[in-house]
Enzyme design. Structure first.
Site, short mmCIF file in Angstrom:
data_model
loop_
_atom_site.label_atom_id
_atom_site.label_comp_id
_atom_site.label_asym_id
_atom_site.label_seq_id
_atom_site.Cartn_x
_atom_site.Cartn_y
_atom_site.Cartn_z
N HIS A 165 1.02 -1.27 -0.25
CA HIS A 165 -0.24 -0.03 -0.32
C HIS A 165 0.65 0.96 0.34
CE1 HIS A 165 -3.50 -2.79 0.88
NE2 HIS A 165 -4.30 -1.50 0.87
N LYS A 180 -0.02 5.17 4.83
CA LYS A 180 -1.29 3.76 5.06
C LYS A 180 -1.11 3.44 7.21
CE LYS A 180 -4.26 0.49 4.36
NZ LYS A 180 -4.69 0.27 4.67
#
EC number: 1.17.1.8
Length: 239
Positions: free
Chosen positions: A134, A138
């Site tokens: 990600h 995040k």
């Protein structure tokens, strides 16, 4: 017309939902809640909503549920980073309200979960590892989707889930999750089934947040006439 309340309306997911809602003619965003609001504002927020889509933070979940129960407002929860106590709150609320929770509302990620479950039945003696990637900002690690995938597989194979193996050897009865953070990646999840002679990998990559927002709106529409229970996206897609 279905009145949807959007919790986390100024976040990335909230913004994407606001961009996509006009694609759906049978619903509208009737109320918004974000970090600039006071928690007591959740009272009117729930009162003015038939169904709430929540992409906010775990910290407000208990208050949100309490006001949803007060006004009989249905809940679609997409907030990640939830802890065991939060899931207990959702389970209790689902005795009175229809509640849908999913760590990932895209059809692709839920299809990946279904395929992993089916492959697990066949490759029973293969080792299983999950890699999730990600964007650099995040907050939670591993991702809620990775945990969802691991729990699906672990329940079929009787495995323990490990997030941080460190320097120890891999045990026979475990499934590992590894995380990468960097760039502007919306989400990549890879499940590898590793045998002595071959490796089979299932992969899903989100190219943007549209699939998540469309899934969330579809979930709200689907949930509006359902009885009290705790649902997942797989109930919608019947997989």
């Amino acid at each position: 017309m279905l009145n949807i309340g959007l919790s986390g309306s100024t976040g990335k997911m909230g913004g994407t939902i606001l961009e996509r809602i006009d694609k759906f003619k049978d619903c509208k965003i009737a109320a918004k809640f974000n970090s600039t609001n006071n928690l007591d504002d959740l009272d009117n927020f729930c009162k003015n909503s038939d169904v709430i889509i929540d992409f906010s933070t775990p910290e407000i979940l208990e208050k949100l549920i309490n006001y949803a129960l007060k006004h009989n407002t249905k809940l679609v929860i997409g907030t990640t980073g939830l802890q065991p106590q939060h899931f207990k709150l959702l389970e209790k609320a689902a005795q009175t309200l229809p509640v849908l929770y999913s760590a990932n509302m895209s059809i692709g990620a839920n299809l990946l979960s279904y395929l992993a479950k089916e492959v697990t039945k066949i490759l029973d003696d293969y080792d299983v590892e999950i890699l999730e990637t990600h964007h650099r900002n995040k907050k939670d690690s591993p991702s809620g989707t990775a945990v969802m995938l691991a729990e699906t597989i672990a329940s079929k194979k009787g495995l323990n889930i490990t997030f941080n193996r460190g320097n120890r050897l891999r045990s026979e009865k475990e499934i590992g999750i590894s995380s990468l953070r960097g760039g502007n990646v919306h989400g990549i999840h890879e499940i590898s089934f590793l045998g002595d002679d071959e490796i089979i990998t299932l992969k899903h990559e989100a190219l943007n947040k549209n699939s998540f927002s469309i899934g969330a709106i579809k979930a709200a529409i689907w949930l509006q006439d359902k009885p009290s229970a705790l649902y997942s996206m797989q109930d919608i897609y019947k997989i």
